[in-house]
Design a protein around this motif. Structure first.
Motif, short mmCIF file in Angstrom:
data_model
loop_
_atom_site.label_atom_id
_atom_site.label_comp_id
_atom_site.label_asym_id
_atom_site.label_seq_id
_atom_site.Cartn_x
_atom_site.Cartn_y
_atom_site.Cartn_z
N PRO A 22 39.45 21.07 -22.54
CA PRO A 22 39.74 20.50 -21.21
C PRO A 22 40.48 19.23 -21.40
CG PRO A 22 37.37 20.68 -21.08
CD PRO A 22 37.86 21.55 -22.51
N LYS A 23 40.05 18.32 -22.38
CA LYS A 23 40.42 17.10 -22.50
C LYS A 23 42.15 17.10 -22.95
CE LYS A 23 38.40 13.54 -24.29
NZ LYS A 23 37.44 12.96 -25.11
N MET A 24 42.13 18.13 -24.03
CA MET A 24 43.58 18.26 -24.70
C MET A 24 44.77 19.06 -23.76
SD MET A 24 44.08 20.90 -27.79
CE MET A 24 44.03 22.33 -26.80
N ILE A 25 44.19 20.10 -22.94
CA ILE A 25 45.28 20.78 -22.73
C ILE A 25 46.23 20.10 -21.85
CG2 ILE A 25 44.36 23.03 -22.66
CD1 ILE A 25 43.23 22.81 -19.92
N VAL A 26 47.59 20.19 -21.77
CA VAL A 26 48.54 19.44 -21.06
C VAL A 26 48.39 19.42 -19.49
CG1 VAL A 26 50.31 21.24 -21.00
CG2 VAL A 26 50.95 18.78 -21.53
N GLY A 59 53.59 15.65 -15.23
CA GLY A 59 54.23 15.83 -16.64
C GLY A 59 53.65 15.24 -17.70
N SER A 60 53.43 15.72 -18.81
CA SER A 60 53.33 15.20 -19.99
C SER A 60 53.84 16.07 -20.91
CB SER A 60 51.63 15.10 -20.16
OG SER A 60 51.61 14.35 -21.37
N GLY A 61 54.35 15.47 -22.05
CA GLY A 61 54.83 15.94 -23.10
C GLY A 61 53.87 16.51 -24.24
N ASN A 62 52.98 15.42 -24.53
CA ASN A 62 52.05 15.69 -25.61
C ASN A 62 50.72 15.97 -25.32
OD1 ASN A 62 53.54 14.84 -28.40
ND2 ASN A 62 54.12 13.36 -26.56
N GLY A 63 50.20 15.62 -23.91
CA GLY A 63 48.92 15.94 -23.29
C GLY A 63 47.91 15.14 -24.26
N SER A 116 30.75 7.13 -17.87
CA SER A 116 30.44 8.49 -17.94
C SER A 116 31.45 9.60 -17.89
CB SER A 116 29.17 8.91 -16.86
OG SER A 116 29.67 8.34 -15.47
N GLU A 117 32.41 9.30 -16.83
CA GLU A 117 33.59 10.11 -16.50
C GLU A 117 34.72 9.99 -17.49
OE1 GLU A 117 34.01 12.22 -13.75
OE2 GLU A 117 31.90 11.98 -14.05
N ALA A 118 34.91 8.67 -17.95
CA ALA A 118 35.96 8.45 -19.05
C ALA A 118 35.87 9.39 -20.38
CB ALA A 118 36.05 6.96 -19.03
N ARG A 119 34.85 9.50 -20.78
CA ARG A 119 34.47 10.13 -21.91
C ARG A 119 34.81 11.82 -22.06
NH1 ARG A 119 29.84 13.34 -22.47
NH2 ARG A 119 28.30 13.27 -20.67
N LYS A 120 35.29 12.16 -20.57
CA LYS A 120 35.40 13.53 -20.62
C LYS A 120 36.83 13.75 -20.35
CE LYS A 120 31.59 14.31 -17.32
NZ LYS A 120 31.42 14.64 -15.98
N PHE A 121 37.50 12.48 -20.37
CA PHE A 121 39.09 12.67 -20.44
C PHE A 121 39.93 11.83 -21.42
CE2 PHE A 121 37.71 11.48 -15.60
CZ PHE A 121 37.43 12.99 -15.32
N ASP A 122 40.83 12.76 -21.82
CA ASP A 122 41.73 11.88 -22.74
C ASP A 122 42.62 10.74 -22.32
OD1 ASP A 122 43.24 12.52 -25.39
OD2 ASP A 122 44.77 11.79 -24.02
N LEU A 123 43.12 9.83 -22.82
CA LEU A 123 43.52 8.75 -22.41
C LEU A 123 44.96 9.08 -21.61
CD1 LEU A 123 44.14 5.97 -25.30
CD2 LEU A 123 42.79 5.78 -23.00
N PHE A 124 45.55 10.17 -21.73
CA PHE A 124 46.96 10.52 -20.96
C PHE A 124 46.23 10.87 -19.71
CE2 PHE A 124 45.95 15.08 -21.42
CZ PHE A 124 46.87 15.67 -20.53
N SER A 125 45.19 11.30 -19.42
CA SER A 125 44.71 11.74 -18.13
C SER A 125 44.07 10.61 -17.26
CB SER A 125 43.63 12.78 -18.16
OG SER A 125 43.96 14.02 -18.69
N GLN A 126 43.33 9.58 -18.22
CA GLN A 126 42.96 8.42 -17.61
C GLN A 126 44.27 7.51 -16.96
OE1 GLN A 126 40.16 6.09 -20.26
NE2 GLN A 126 39.59 8.10 -21.03
N TYR A 127 45.23 7.60 -17.83
CA TYR A 127 46.60 6.76 -17.19
C TYR A 127 47.13 7.59 -16.09
CZ TYR A 127 46.53 4.71 -22.01
OH TYR A 127 46.30 4.04 -23.47
N VAL A 155 50.03 23.18 -4.08
CA VAL A 155 50.59 23.40 -5.35
C VAL A 155 50.09 22.50 -6.39
CG1 VAL A 155 52.75 22.11 -4.75
CG2 VAL A 155 52.73 23.93 -6.53
N ASN A 156 49.95 23.27 -7.48
CA ASN A 156 49.28 22.21 -8.58
C ASN A 156 49.56 23.00 -10.19
OD1 ASN A 156 47.27 21.55 -10.80
ND2 ASN A 156 46.80 20.00 -8.78
N PHE A 157 50.73 21.99 -10.57
CA PHE A 157 50.97 22.57 -12.11
C PHE A 157 51.50 21.39 -12.72
CE2 PHE A 157 54.74 23.52 -9.50
CZ PHE A 157 55.76 23.26 -10.26
N THR A 158 51.86 21.52 -14.27
CA THR A 158 52.52 20.57 -14.83
C THR A 158 53.82 21.10 -15.54
OG1 THR A 158 50.27 19.63 -15.36
CG2 THR A 158 51.95 19.59 -17.22
N THR A 159 54.73 20.30 -15.62
CA THR A 159 55.89 20.51 -16.37
C THR A 159 55.69 19.91 -17.84
OG1 THR A 159 56.89 18.46 -15.76
CG2 THR A 159 57.18 20.37 -14.19
#
Length: 414
Positions: free
Chosen positions: A135-139, A104-108, A64-75, A155-159
């Motif tokens: 929300p699944k796509m953004i890096v 960090g993620s290059g492709n999100g 139920s949670e995984a379907r909300k997340f792209d694989l890069f977020s699951q990893y 602090v919370n951000f992405t490079t």
């Protein structure tokens, strides 16, 4: 300046789904390359990659949670859970306002983006997009999800700096703690790029190996017959913590981070500077930050993706920094893991930290016919791991756009 130490690590890689399995595969020279299973490669120039093995995200994340997340977020979430467990961290006993996430993620969420746009293009023009599409796509979403899961309000951000991304994240986390703006930061990177659009796109830019007949030998850094990098997926997490904060909670200190340097090639959109100018400046900046000389470095984990121009330019920079015939051990662990793009720096930082822990330098595999210019002047740790004292380890990462990021780790001593 406050000292910053490593107190937890998590890894999800094509050669091991946790830190210890990853390390054992590195030491034993195991390749993670094989035919792509995620899509039909019949019409693709490259038909192989370094995919995760024997892995199901649903073993870690409810459906139920995984379907909300792209694989890069699951990893990202899975590698981070391992790091927190290994670090014996209980956030309820800590000030969560002083704990952050720099990811960090290059492709999100490139897989999500591809799927949603393809479905729209095949439809009648009615925009029936999934409510989780954005929300699944953004890096930046992986850093947000980690923060939400553990209630971390610092602090919370992405490079994003292409393949230098997670090293950039680590350097930022190091600096925030060093400057007194946080006590602990979860950092690292994740990538899920084994998709038609990503493989096809990198094929079009002639960056990927097409050694389809023998995938496990395709990533061959420094070899004259190298023909491009091997795409990989996964994640690496490192817990950085201020030394006194770590000691107060009784943490086991794995190693220390002492330097980070960033620079730019300022040369080409995708190609590296022929003389490795940015790499040279990045390594010098990291050494200056650590306040050590080049002779202190025992092990260098090179960026070395197995591209014709990139490997040579990096070694030219290494020669300028360290000189010829130095006592330095060099290796290219991408020969085993493939290239995890934005997650490469985090995974290779873990390789450096494990090398420090165990005094073992992982090998460069598949490199047989070394570039004549560098054949006899460097110890490239060819074929087999080597045992030696590793007090300081340096890790290089470079990215499209000329981004350079170098980190330095050291054996922890009081």
């Amino acid at each position: 300046m406050r000292r910053v130490v490593i107190t937890g690590m998590g890894a999800l890689t094509p050669i091991g789904n946790n830190v210890e399995d990853f390390w054992q595969s590195l030491v034993n020279g195991i390749s993670g390359a094989a035919g792509i299973t995620k899509f039909d490669t019949t019409k693709f120039k490259t038909k192989f990659a370094c995919e995760l093995k024997n892995f199901d995200p649903l073993d870690f994340i409810p459906k139920s949670e995984a379907r909300k997340f792209d694989l890069f977020s699951q990893y990202a979430l899975i590698a981070t859970e391992e790091a927190i467990k290994n670090g014996n961290i209980t956030f309820d006993n800590l000030n969560k306002n002083r704990i952050g996430v720099i990811w960090g993620s290059g492709n999100g969420g490139i897989g999500t983006f591809q799927q949603q746009v393809a479905e729209f293009a095949q439809g009648d023009g009615t925009p029936r997009f999934n409510p989780f599409f954005i929300p699944k796509m953004i890096v930046d979403i992986a850093s947000g999800l980690i923060s939400i899961k553990y209630g971390l309000r610092g602090v919370n951000f992405t490079t994003v700096s292409a393949c230098a991304t997670s090293n950039t994240a680590i350097i930022d986390a190091f600096n925030y703690i060093k400057w007194g703006k946080a006590d602990m930061i979860i950092t690292g990177g994740s990538e899920a790029p084994i998709t038609e659009s990503s493989v096809g796109g990198f094929n079009a830019s002639k960056a990927l190996s097409t050694h389809n007949e023998n995938p496990e030998n395709a990533s061959r850094p420094f070899d004259v017959n190298r023909d491009g990098f091997v795409m990989a997926e996964g994640a690496g997490t490192i817990i950085l913590e201020e030394l006194e904060h770590a000691k107060k909670r009784g943490a086991i200190i794995i190693a220390e981070i002492v330097g980070g340097g960033m620079a730019a090639d300022a040369y080409h959109m995708t190609g590296t500077h022929p003389e490795g100018e940015g790499a040279y400046l990045g390594m010098l900046a990291a050494l200056e930050d650590a306040n050590i000389s080049a002779t202190a470095i025992d092990y260098l984990n090179t960026h070395a993706t197995s591209t014709p121009q990139g490997d040579n330019s990096e070694l030219k920079a290494v020669e300028r920094v360290f000189g010829r015939n130095s006592k330095l051990n060099i290796s290219a662990t991408k020969s085993m893991t493939g290239h995890l793009l934005g997650a490469a720096g985090a995974v290779e930082a873990i390789a450096c930290i494990k090398a420090i822990q165990h005094n073992i330098v992982p090998p460069t595999i598949n490199a047989v016919d070394i570039e004549p210019e560098f054949k006899d002047i460097f110890n490239l740790t060819l074929g087999k791991a080597q045992t030696r004292e590793v007090n300081y380890a340096m890790s290089n990462t470079f990215g499209f756009g000329g981004h350079i990021a170098t980190t330095i780790f050291k054996k922890y001593m009081e």
